[in-house]
Write a protein that holds these residues in place. Structure first.
Motif, PDB file in Angstrom:
ATOM      1  N   ASN A  27      17.615  10.708  10.120  1.00 54.26           N
ATOM      2  CA  ASN A  27      18.163   9.361  10.282  1.00 54.26           C
ATOM      3  C   ASN A  27      17.952   8.769  11.666  1.00 54.26           C
ATOM      4  O   ASN A  27      17.988   7.545  11.824  1.00 54.26           O
ATOM      5  N   LEU A  28      17.767   9.611  12.669  1.00 54.30           N
ATOM      6  CA  LEU A  28      17.680   9.114  14.041  1.00 54.30           C
ATOM      7  C   LEU A  28      16.373   9.493  14.729  1.00 54.30           C
ATOM      8  O   LEU A  28      15.623   8.628  15.167  1.00 54.30           O
ATOM      9  N   LEU A  29      16.087  10.789  14.805  1.00 53.05           N
ATOM     10  CA  LEU A  29      14.909  11.232  15.539  1.00 53.05           C
ATOM     11  C   LEU A  29      13.610  10.723  14.924  1.00 53.05           C
ATOM     12  O   LEU A  29      12.708  10.283  15.638  1.00 53.05           O
ATOM     13  N   ALA A  30      13.503  10.772  13.597  1.00 50.59           N
ATOM     14  CA  ALA A  30      12.252  10.381  12.937  1.00 50.59           C
ATOM     15  C   ALA A  30      11.896   8.932  13.235  1.00 50.59           C
ATOM     16  O   ALA A  30      10.757   8.614  13.589  1.00 50.59           O
ATOM     17  N   GLY A  31      12.874   8.026  13.106  1.00 48.86           N
ATOM     18  CA  GLY A  31      12.611   6.622  13.386  1.00 48.86           C
ATOM     19  C   GLY A  31      12.313   6.369  14.849  1.00 48.86           C
ATOM     20  O   GLY A  31      11.458   5.535  15.190  1.00 48.86           O
ATOM     21  N   PHE A  32      13.020   7.094  15.723  1.00 53.76           N
ATOM     22  CA  PHE A  32      12.762   6.966  17.156  1.00 53.76           C
ATOM     23  C   PHE A  32      11.323   7.351  17.488  1.00 53.76           C
ATOM     24  O   PHE A  32      10.601   6.615  18.163  1.00 53.76           O
ATOM     25  N   HIS A  33      10.876   8.502  16.981  1.00 50.33           N
ATOM     26  CA  HIS A  33       9.535   8.946  17.328  1.00 50.33           C
ATOM     27  C   HIS A  33       8.474   8.065  16.680  1.00 50.33           C
ATOM     28  O   HIS A  33       7.434   7.787  17.284  1.00 50.33           O
ATOM     29  N   LEU A  34       8.729   7.615  15.462  1.00 49.33           N
ATOM     30  CA  LEU A  34       7.773   6.718  14.811  1.00 49.33           C
ATOM     31  C   LEU A  34       7.609   5.441  15.634  1.00 49.33           C
ATOM     32  O   LEU A  34       6.492   4.943  15.827  1.00 49.33           O
ATOM     33  N   ALA A  35       8.723   4.927  16.147  1.00 50.41           N
ATOM     34  CA  ALA A  35       8.666   3.724  16.981  1.00 50.41           C
ATOM     35  C   ALA A  35       7.931   3.979  18.283  1.00 50.41           C
ATOM     36  O   ALA A  35       7.118   3.143  18.725  1.00 50.41           O
ATOM     37  N   THR A  36       8.188   5.118  18.912  1.00 47.99           N
ATOM     38  CA  THR A  36       7.519   5.390  20.186  1.00 47.99           C
ATOM     39  C   THR A  36       6.018   5.569  19.998  1.00 47.99           C
ATOM     40  O   THR A  36       5.227   5.112  20.830  1.00 47.99           O
ATOM     41  N   VAL A  49       0.857  -1.181   0.000  1.00 45.91           N
ATOM     42  CA  VAL A  49       0.000   0.000   0.000  1.00 45.91           C
ATOM     43  C   VAL A  49       0.900   1.242   0.000  1.00 45.91           C
ATOM     44  O   VAL A  49       1.664   1.452   0.948  1.00 45.91           O
ATOM     45  N   PRO A  50       0.847   2.066  -1.057  1.00 41.50           N
ATOM     46  CA  PRO A  50       1.706   3.258  -1.090  1.00 41.50           C
ATOM     47  C   PRO A  50       1.151   4.371  -0.208  1.00 41.50           C
ATOM     48  O   PRO A  50      -0.036   4.678  -0.255  1.00 41.50           O
ATOM     49  N   VAL A  51       2.020   4.992   0.586  1.00 42.63           N
ATOM     50  CA  VAL A  51       1.607   6.089   1.462  1.00 42.63           C
ATOM     51  C   VAL A  51       2.665   7.188   1.393  1.00 42.63           C
ATOM     52  O   VAL A  51       3.826   6.963   1.764  1.00 42.63           O
ATOM     53  N   ARG A  52       2.252   8.357   0.910  1.00 40.02           N
ATOM     54  CA  ARG A  52       3.204   9.461   0.926  1.00 40.02           C
ATOM     55  C   ARG A  52       3.418   9.913   2.362  1.00 40.02           C
ATOM     56  O   ARG A  52       2.476  10.180   3.104  1.00 40.02           O
ATOM     57  N   CYS A  53       4.688   9.981   2.766  1.00 41.81           N
ATOM     58  CA  CYS A  53       4.997  10.341   4.148  1.00 41.81           C
ATOM     59  C   CYS A  53       6.387  10.965   4.209  1.00 41.81           C
ATOM     60  O   CYS A  53       7.357  10.373   3.731  1.00 41.81           O
ATOM     61  N   ASP A  54       6.462  12.135   4.790  1.00 42.47           N
ATOM     62  CA  ASP A  54       7.738  12.752   5.114  1.00 42.47           C
ATOM     63  C   ASP A  54       8.003  12.437   6.581  1.00 42.47           C
ATOM     64  O   ASP A  54       7.368  13.004   7.473  1.00 42.47           O
ATOM     65  N   VAL A  55       8.929  11.536   6.850  1.00 44.29           N
ATOM     66  CA  VAL A  55       9.108  11.064   8.226  1.00 44.29           C
ATOM     67  C   VAL A  55       9.690  12.127   9.147  1.00 44.29           C
ATOM     68  O   VAL A  55       9.693  11.944  10.369  1.00 44.29           O
ATOM     69  N   THR A  56      10.166  13.242   8.591  1.00 46.27           N
ATOM     70  CA  THR A  56      10.614  14.332   9.461  1.00 46.27           C
ATOM     71  C   THR A  56       9.461  15.208   9.936  1.00 46.27           C
ATOM     72  O   THR A  56       9.662  16.098  10.754  1.00 46.27           O
ATOM     73  N   ASP A  57       8.260  14.928   9.439  1.00 49.65           N
ATOM     74  CA  ASP A  57       7.067  15.679   9.823  1.00 49.65           C
ATOM     75  C   ASP A  57       6.294  14.888  10.874  1.00 49.65           C
ATOM     76  O   ASP A  57       5.845  13.767  10.603  1.00 49.65           O
ATOM     77  N   ASP A  58       6.133  15.462  12.043  1.00 48.46           N
ATOM     78  CA  ASP A  58       5.462  14.769  13.138  1.00 48.46           C
ATOM     79  C   ASP A  58       4.055  14.328  12.752  1.00 48.46           C
ATOM     80  O   ASP A  58       3.635  13.201  13.053  1.00 48.46           O
ATOM     81  N   ALA A  59       3.324  15.184  12.059  1.00 48.13           N
ATOM     82  CA  ALA A  59       1.962  14.843  11.667  1.00 48.13           C
ATOM     83  C   ALA A  59       1.946  13.679  10.688  1.00 48.13           C
ATOM     84  O   ALA A  59       1.071  12.799  10.768  1.00 48.13           O
ATOM     85  N   ASP A  60       2.903  13.640   9.759  1.00 45.10           N
ATOM     86  CA  ASP A  60       2.983  12.538   8.804  1.00 45.10           C
ATOM     87  C   ASP A  60       3.303  11.222   9.510  1.00 45.10           C
ATOM     88  O   ASP A  60       2.757  10.164   9.155  1.00 45.10           O
ATOM     89  N   ARG A  61       4.199  11.265  10.480  1.00 49.36           N
ATOM     90  CA  ARG A  61       4.538  10.037  11.214  1.00 49.36           C
ATOM     91  C   ARG A  61       3.302   9.481  11.918  1.00 49.36           C
ATOM     92  O   ARG A  61       3.007   8.284  11.851  1.00 49.36           O
ATOM     93  N   ARG A  62       2.590  10.339  12.603  1.00 47.33           N
ATOM     94  CA  ARG A  62       1.399   9.895  13.329  1.00 47.33           C
ATOM     95  C   ARG A  62       0.318   9.396  12.359  1.00 47.33           C
ATOM     96  O   ARG A  62      -0.346   8.385  12.627  1.00 47.33           O
ATOM     97  N   ALA A  63       0.180  10.097  11.242  1.00 41.58           N
ATOM     98  CA  ALA A  63      -0.829   9.701  10.256  1.00 41.58           C
ATOM     99  C   ALA A  63      -0.519   8.329   9.667  1.00 41.58           C
ATOM    100  O   ALA A  63      -1.439   7.553   9.367  1.00 41.58           O
ATOM    101  N   LEU A  64       0.757   8.022   9.506  1.00 34.66           N
ATOM    102  CA  LEU A  64       1.151   6.720   8.961  1.00 34.66           C
ATOM    103  C   LEU A  64       0.725   5.585   9.889  1.00 34.66           C
ATOM    104  O   LEU A  64       0.127   4.591   9.455  1.00 34.66           O
ATOM    105  N   VAL A  65       1.023   5.732  11.171  1.00 37.81           N
ATOM    106  CA  VAL A  65       0.619   4.709  12.140  1.00 37.81           C
ATOM    107  C   VAL A  65      -0.897   4.640  12.244  1.00 37.81           C
ATOM    108  O   VAL A  65      -1.498   3.546  12.254  1.00 37.81           O
ATOM    109  N   ASP A  66      -1.537   5.804  12.299  1.00 37.45           N
ATOM    110  CA  ASP A  66      -3.003   5.841  12.406  1.00 37.45           C
ATOM    111  C   ASP A  66      -3.655   5.176  11.199  1.00 37.45           C
ATOM    112  O   ASP A  66      -4.709   4.531  11.336  1.00 37.45           O
ATOM    113  N   ARG A  67      -3.063   5.333  10.021  1.00 40.48           N
ATOM    114  CA  ARG A  67      -3.613   4.716   8.810  1.00 40.48           C
ATOM    115  C   ARG A  67      -3.634   3.195   8.944  1.00 40.48           C
ATOM    116  O   ARG A  67      -4.613   2.539   8.565  1.00 40.48           O
TER     117      ARG A  67
END
Length: 252
Positions: free
Chosen positions: A114-123, A58-76
């Motif tokens: 490279n670091l913060l985005a993945g950390f927050h996505l995981a949390t 499933v393709p999902v446009r996401c800028d992982v440096t954007d907090d809203a995009d990270r949350r939207a990805l998990v919520d999706r």
């Protein structure tokens, strides 16, 4: 037996940085093992091409440096499937190779991606795992996070990839009793967008061959098995681990 160990039927995965390089292989491999894979990146056109070749992607446009995009990805994932079992934090890019040419803002930008985005996505993903649930999070690091590869590499990239390994161990320790496994994969030298012509230049390609125990760089697909192993029940008793896939580069 193999299907029980490595099969991912009924599971939901996210792969970031899935529009190019190793991320494409990770998405295809997890989908091929039976998972529904949310392939995330900024370049939606490339993700749509990938999804056209594999119905489970499933393709999902996401800028992982954007907090809203990270949350939207998990919520999706939870909105569509009610779960997120596998997270592969793969998105990243290198910084300038020479420290004196790198500004403080450029250094911070590499760490953010490279670091913060993945950390927050995981949390954020971990916060959605129900009591008694289980999940596997896989952080993609680099040999540059383990050893100096000067003149190839870069201070910010090395810091971000070494930090990824530290975060992996810490999150594994914090979340293990909640059923969330956290591991890291460390790829060696592969011919991708990230390596930017490394293998097209005979001098640098020869440097890789001379310093790798197997005498060559990695080829497409050779990290996919490591990711599948850590995503599946084949690694159900593995957490806080760094799995190096580098042809022996760091063992020299």
């Amino acid at each position: 037996m193999l299907e029980t160990l490595f099969g991912l039927e009924g599971r939901v995965a996210v792969v970031t940085g899935a529009s190019s390089g190793l991320g494409i292989g990770f998405a295809r491999t997890l989908a091929g093992a039976g998972a529904v894979v949310y392939a995330a990146a900024r370049r939606l056109d490339r993700l749509e091409e990938l999804a056209a070749s594999e119905p489970r992607i499933v393709p999902v446009r996401c800028d992982v440096t954007d907090d809203a995009d990270r949350r939207a990805l998990v919520d999706r994932c939870y909105a569509d499937a009610g779960r997120l079992d596998i997270l592969v934090n793969n998105a990243g890019r290198p910084g300038p190779p020479f420290a004196e040419q790198e500004t403080a803002s450029e250094f911070a930008a590499i760490l953010e991606l490279n670091l913060l985005a993945g950390f927050h996505l995981a949390t954020y993903a971990a916060g959605r795992v129900p009591e008694g649930g289980r999940a596997s999070y896989i952080n993609i690091s680099s040999v540059i996070g383990l050893v100096s590869t000067a003149p190839i590499g870069g201070a910010s990239y090395a810091a971000s990839k070494a930090g990824t390994l530290g975060v992996t161990r810490e999150l594994a320790g914090q979340w293990g009793r909640r059923g969330i496994r956290v591991n890291a994969v460390v790829p060696g030298w592969f011919d991708t967008e990230m390596t930017d012509g490394l293998f097209q230049n005979e001098k640098s390609a020869g440097w890789v061959r001379r310093n790798t125990m197997l005498g060559r760089g990695g080829v497409a697909g050779e990290v996919d098995g490591a990711v599948l192993f850590l995503a599946s029940d084949a690694s159900s008793y593995v957490t806080g681990h760094t799995l190096v896939v580098d042809g022996g580069w760091t063992a020299r």
